[in-house]
Enzyme design. Sequence first.
Site, PDB file in Angstrom:
ATOM      1  NE  ARG A 100      -1.840   0.771  -7.891  1.00 37.34           N
ATOM      2  CZ  ARG A 100      -2.166  -0.501  -7.557  1.00 37.34           C
ATOM      3  NH1 ARG A 100      -1.503  -1.516  -8.076  1.00 37.34           N
ATOM      4  NH2 ARG A 100      -3.138  -0.738  -6.723  1.00 37.34           N
ATOM      5  CG  HIS A 143      -3.405  -2.175  -0.815  1.00 31.93           C
ATOM      6  ND1 HIS A 143      -2.432  -2.949  -1.386  1.00 31.93           N
ATOM      7  CD2 HIS A 143      -3.755  -1.280  -1.770  1.00 31.93           C
ATOM      8  CE1 HIS A 143      -2.203  -2.548  -2.625  1.00 31.93           C
ATOM      9  NE2 HIS A 143      -2.992  -1.537  -2.868  1.00 31.93           N
ATOM     10  CG  ASP A 165      -2.552  -8.894  -8.490  1.00 32.59           C
ATOM     11  OD1 ASP A 165      -3.674  -9.439  -8.513  1.00 32.59           O
ATOM     12  OD2 ASP A 165      -2.379  -7.728  -8.125  1.00 32.59           O
ATOM     13  NE  ARG A 172       9.045  -7.842   0.887  1.00 28.68           N
ATOM     14  CZ  ARG A 172       9.194  -7.863   2.211  1.00 28.68           C
ATOM     15  NH1 ARG A 172       9.158  -6.738   2.885  1.00 28.68           N
ATOM     16  NH2 ARG A 172       9.371  -8.988   2.847  1.00 28.68           N
ATOM     17  NE  ARG A 206      -9.139  -3.715  -5.883  1.00 31.16           N
ATOM     18  CZ  ARG A 206      -8.321  -3.181  -6.776  1.00 31.16           C
ATOM     19  NH1 ARG A 206      -7.066  -3.551  -6.825  1.00 31.16           N
ATOM     20  NH2 ARG A 206      -8.754  -2.281  -7.624  1.00 31.16           N
ATOM     21  CD  GLU A 231      -0.410  -5.560 -10.944  1.00 32.02           C
ATOM     22  OE1 GLU A 231      -1.001  -5.679  -9.862  1.00 32.02           O
ATOM     23  OE2 GLU A 231      -0.853  -4.891 -11.895  1.00 32.02           O
TER      24      GLU A 231
END
Length: 929
Positions: free
Chosen positions: A417, A149, A585, A623, A757, A545
């Site tokens: 994913r 990320h 999220d 997390r 996001r 989420e």
Amino acid sequence: MPATDKDLPLRDDIRLLGRLLGDTVRDQEGHDVFAVVEHIRQASVHLSQSPDSELDPATRAELEAILNNLPRDSMLSVIRAFSYFLHLANIAEDQHHIRRRRAHDLAGSVPRAGSLKFALDRVQEAGVSVGKIRDFFDVALVSPVLTAHPTEVSRKCILKCQHEIAGLLDQRDRMRLTPEEQEDNDVTLRRAVLRLWRTRMLRPTRLAVVDEIKNGISYFDDTFFAELPRLYGQLQDLLLKRFPGEDWQLPPFFRVGSWIGGDRDGNPFVTADILKTTLRLQSTAVLDFYLGEIHALGAELPLSQLLLQVSPALAALAESSPDHSPHRADEPSRRALTGIYARLSATARSLDQHEALRHAVGEGQPYANSAGLQRDLEVLVDSLVEHGAALIAAGRLRRLVRAVQIFGFHLAPLDLRQNSEVHERTVAELLARAGRIDSLPAYAALDEERRVALLCEEIVSPRPLYSPHLEYSDETNGELAIFFAARELRARYGNAALPNVIISKTDGASDLLEVALLLKEAGLLKPSAGANAPELTINIIPLFETISDLRNSPAVMRRLFALPAYRALVASRANEHEVMLGYSDSNKDGGFLTSGWELYKAEVELARVFADAGVRLRLFHGRGGSVGRGGGPSYLAILAQPAGIVSGQIRITEQGEVISSKYANPEVGRRNLEILAAAALEATLLDLEHETEPQAYRAVLEQLSERAFRAYRGLVYETEGFNRYFRESTPITEIAGLNIGSRPTARKASGRIEDLRAIPWVFSWAQCRLMLPGWYGFGSAVEAWLKDHPDGLEMLRRMLGSWPFFRTLLSNMDMVMAKADLAIASRYADLVSDASLRNEIFGRLRAEFERTRHYLLAIEQQDELLADNPLLRRSIRNRFPYMDPLNHLQVELLRRHRAGDATEPVDERVRRGIHLSINGIAAGLRNSG
């Protein structure tokens, strides 16, 4: 006075690095630029030390005048200087943590919370039996999972230079240097700071996925290869000392996982070819590590059988080696290692078409798997132990055996994913092309029950839907290629290389059944045939989420367990099932308090559903780095889990800049790995105090959550113009242009907050120092609740004192609010072009911040934030004078950038200045994304 003295080395290090940076700026940029930087620094420090900065208008006006009138080139130098100072201050703080830990160890201090010694002390004091401890390790799985990320704004070469500076500070601290050594250290430090100054801080192009993969692998080179085996050794030695006479051969329960190269949710650049490249690069890295260690062992073990007997197994292994040198005829260990090296070199060539750096002596037969390598190494270990040389075996050799157990030939288990919507479209097309439904829209039109029935029928059927003779859309071909590649890669590197498939945005049982069907098409799910039960060879993991998904998650899993077809698949996975919970999220969807509470409730309810079904639950905690994305101290977060939830198994994502802050430095990395292991041990084996939290506490938090949810949603999703306010008052647009990751900042190009996001959402609020996702709504919730419960403050204080979950929630909010600065945030608010919109929304934000701060301090019975954490409070306050000018300059540059004529070319110096300031502010906050 002693409390002040122990921090003196930290202040000395910061002064030293600050002086070297100042000298570098003066030498490289000239005295005028240095004078400006120093003037800004002094004014900012003076302003931050005023009891109330609003009472010092002269200094503030002077500082703002300097900053506003800086020439663009000088502005870039100022931004770089303050950014690098914050990076250097981080290095000094990390080294101080190492220094203080060593000081405690040298003084024989009581073990600190988060250490394995402390955890084992608590376990022994609680009277936990050896049998229960053994049971823990038999089923344990502790796994931090690295993700790509994009909040890591520092380049790898910058991090390596910072690592060198850390090593030089460490040398000054641990060694008594001669005058010549001191001079050499000074010059080398100065040289490193100069290199840092002359190294480009920003990337000229966006990271490719392959770059992210290589960055992730580098943490294994820097930290995990050395520190994970050491962690196992440390734990094993501690257990042997506490429970002598027991055999503590620990299974490889602690593993570092990865999403990098396998996570394609919203990332179109992760393809089947990238997946293959990822596993090849990972395998190459771990095999190179093994080859280097075996070469080093050859130099360490020139043991003569004239002086040390050997086992028949070692003699046979040496005899089979291609090393026939007469010089080593009496050195069976070295000859055996030469043979192992030859076989491993052949393995690298066979698996990855990779040539070892050092050529092998002769040819070897490739290992079929890592177990074969482990067996050969254990032959050496057993021979040494058997003949009185266990001490030798317990060094590099033991660590290498453990490394092979942990890393295999694949390095890190890689998760796949994808978003459930993509799976749905793929399955719909397969069904339509195979004639099982009339058309693609026909599947989408089915209700959940009809979908479930159709999917269960297809899962148990041996007939495939896919045909290589039919044409499919690019998306479907791409998705199928991933699963086909996964089957191929698991056959090559072992099933542990790709153990999991994660489904983002899971909201129904059909989402998991769709993936089961795709796995069947790829041969990773074998339907029942005759007397044989169906077999699922890979884990299917739902990711819940949003707030509604979390609330619905127990019902989804209960429905799945009631389906004979799916329950049979779970049975084939040893009746274990993993569930992932999305912190990011859920926070973006419902706010900090509601997110935390709904996650907690979901865990409790999922545990009941799983217990009723006779299935073991493993939770994967998604997390983030910041509190606004579920971050905060890992140790406290694990201990604050509902009773019985951890049960020896826990996975946690490690994201963005948190990866480098935790694992770039090997000693800091070992401490963070130890914290995870110790917390899992305590949370599983101890009857923690929150096991029987009163039902009244839960009722209070439910009511607070409802009120906080309404306040948060009312602002973010129901206030007209809030999206515009967000986009104009934060650098979200400019963050999207920063080359810090391969993934787009939004799932869809809609411009809606819903499709943005969570990472850039939180990162943007951190940059403008408002930190909204980490606190908004709490103050309104408490105020409204207290109106209905006038004596409720005492209840909230009891909850704080006796409920770890609530205590951790407030502690994290305390930290994030301490990092916020409303005066700075107001400057960003001035960027909003609509004055009435700006005044209305910022007025609400300011009021809620003050309200939240008031009630937080009232519950904590403190007068200031972080009253119970003076070290962090000091660290934050020391950083503010260096962050504030960066924020001010960022606002000014944003104003200039956005005021430009669309017909004129963008001033690259302005854009670069914005991006440099983002880097510096992120460094100052440390956990910003």
